[in-house]
Motif scaffolding. Structure first.
Motif, PDB file in Angstrom:
ATOM      1  N   GLU A  69       0.815  -1.211   0.000  1.00  0.00           N
ATOM      2  CA  GLU A  69       0.000   0.000   0.000  1.00  0.00           C
ATOM      3  C   GLU A  69       0.850   1.263   0.000  1.00  0.00           C
ATOM      4  OE1 GLU A  69      -2.549  -0.241   3.394  1.00  0.00           O
ATOM      5  OE2 GLU A  69      -3.701  -1.906   2.597  1.00  0.00           O
ATOM      6  N   ILE A  70       2.149   1.113   0.231  1.00  0.00           N
ATOM      7  CA  ILE A  70       3.033   2.268   0.329  1.00  0.00           C
ATOM      8  C   ILE A  70       4.303   1.987  -0.479  1.00  0.00           C
ATOM      9  CG2 ILE A  70       4.108   1.437   2.473  1.00  0.00           C
ATOM     10  CD1 ILE A  70       4.178   4.383   3.398  1.00  0.00           C
ATOM     11  N   PRO A  71       4.782   2.974  -1.243  1.00  0.00           N
ATOM     12  CA  PRO A  71       5.994   2.737  -2.036  1.00  0.00           C
ATOM     13  C   PRO A  71       7.225   2.557  -1.136  1.00  0.00           C
ATOM     14  CG  PRO A  71       5.220   5.013  -2.320  1.00  0.00           C
ATOM     15  CD  PRO A  71       4.230   4.316  -1.470  1.00  0.00           C
ATOM     16  N   HIS A  72       7.961   1.494  -1.388  1.00  0.00           N
ATOM     17  CA  HIS A  72       9.135   1.192  -0.568  1.00  0.00           C
ATOM     18  C   HIS A  72      10.133   0.368  -1.371  1.00  0.00           C
ATOM     19  CE1 HIS A  72       6.677  -2.425  -0.280  1.00  0.00           C
ATOM     20  NE2 HIS A  72       7.799  -3.079  -0.003  1.00  0.00           N
ATOM     21  N   LYS A  73      11.327   0.245  -0.830  1.00  0.00           N
ATOM     22  CA  LYS A  73      12.364  -0.612  -1.404  1.00  0.00           C
ATOM     23  C   LYS A  73      12.978  -1.410  -0.272  1.00  0.00           C
ATOM     24  CE  LYS A  73      12.322   0.821  -5.659  1.00  0.00           C
ATOM     25  NZ  LYS A  73      11.805  -0.004  -6.682  1.00  0.00           N
ATOM     26  N   LYS A  74      13.380  -2.623  -0.577  1.00  0.00           N
ATOM     27  CA  LYS A  74      14.104  -3.429   0.402  1.00  0.00           C
ATOM     28  C   LYS A  74      15.564  -3.484  -0.032  1.00  0.00           C
ATOM     29  CE  LYS A  74      10.320  -6.179   2.108  1.00  0.00           C
ATOM     30  NZ  LYS A  74       9.787  -7.500   2.388  1.00  0.00           N
ATOM     31  N   ILE A  79      13.896  -2.114   5.076  1.00  0.00           N
ATOM     32  CA  ILE A  79      12.837  -1.446   4.329  1.00  0.00           C
ATOM     33  C   ILE A  79      13.151   0.038   4.334  1.00  0.00           C
ATOM     34  CG2 ILE A  79      10.374  -0.954   4.205  1.00  0.00           C
ATOM     35  CD1 ILE A  79       9.966  -3.592   5.798  1.00  0.00           C
ATOM     36  N   LEU A  80      13.260   0.625   3.146  1.00  0.00           N
ATOM     37  CA  LEU A  80      13.567   2.037   3.022  1.00  0.00           C
ATOM     38  C   LEU A  80      12.496   2.738   2.203  1.00  0.00           C
ATOM     39  CD1 LEU A  80      17.406   1.925   2.321  1.00  0.00           C
ATOM     40  CD2 LEU A  80      16.262   2.421   4.487  1.00  0.00           C
ATOM     41  N   PHE A  81      12.312   4.007   2.510  1.00  0.00           N
ATOM     42  CA  PHE A  81      11.326   4.833   1.816  1.00  0.00           C
ATOM     43  C   PHE A  81      12.039   6.054   1.259  1.00  0.00           C
ATOM     44  CE2 PHE A  81       9.415   2.572   5.308  1.00  0.00           C
ATOM     45  CZ  PHE A  81       8.331   1.955   4.712  1.00  0.00           C
ATOM     46  N   HIS A  82      11.882   6.303  -0.031  1.00  0.00           N
ATOM     47  CA  HIS A  82      12.456   7.480  -0.675  1.00  0.00           C
ATOM     48  C   HIS A  82      11.571   8.674  -0.330  1.00  0.00           C
ATOM     49  CE1 HIS A  82      13.402  10.062  -4.245  1.00  0.00           C
ATOM     50  NE2 HIS A  82      14.614   9.763  -3.800  1.00  0.00           N
TER      51      HIS A  82
END
Length: 96
Positions: A69-74, A79-82
């Motif tokens: 439901e939320i844009p993220h990268k692993k 877990i990181l969020f730009h």
């Protein structure tokens, strides 16, 4: 008597004139699609940082990540969020 000694070093560097002018310019915020990007803020946020900024619980963030439901990268298990992507995502939600 145990005394610690400290050595203070000063480094003098001559800067090009145009660089000095650049450094003396007033602070300008960079704008990316109506979102202000401040240079002092980190580009990415952790789960804790995002939860704190959005004032919601870490559990809610983890649930949103698990359900995509939320844009993220692993990155290597983290877990990181730009920051800019999250700000754009939030503005899209507000427009709906």
């Amino acid at each position: 008597m145990n005394m610690k000694q400290y050595l203070k070093l000063e480094l003098l560097v001559e800067l090009p004139a145009d660089l000095e002018i650049e450094l003396n310019k007033p602070y300008k915020k960079q704008v990316d699609n109506n979102i202000i990007v401040e240079p002092n803020k980190k580009m990415t946020m952790s789960v804790d940082e995002l939860a704190d900024e959005l004032q919601i619980s870490n559990t809610t963030i983890y649930t949103m990540v698990r359900q995509n439901e939320i844009p993220h990268k692993k990155v290597r298990g983290r877990i990181l969020f730009h920051r800019v992507t999250i700000e754009k995502w939030l503005s899209e939600i507000e427009q709906k």
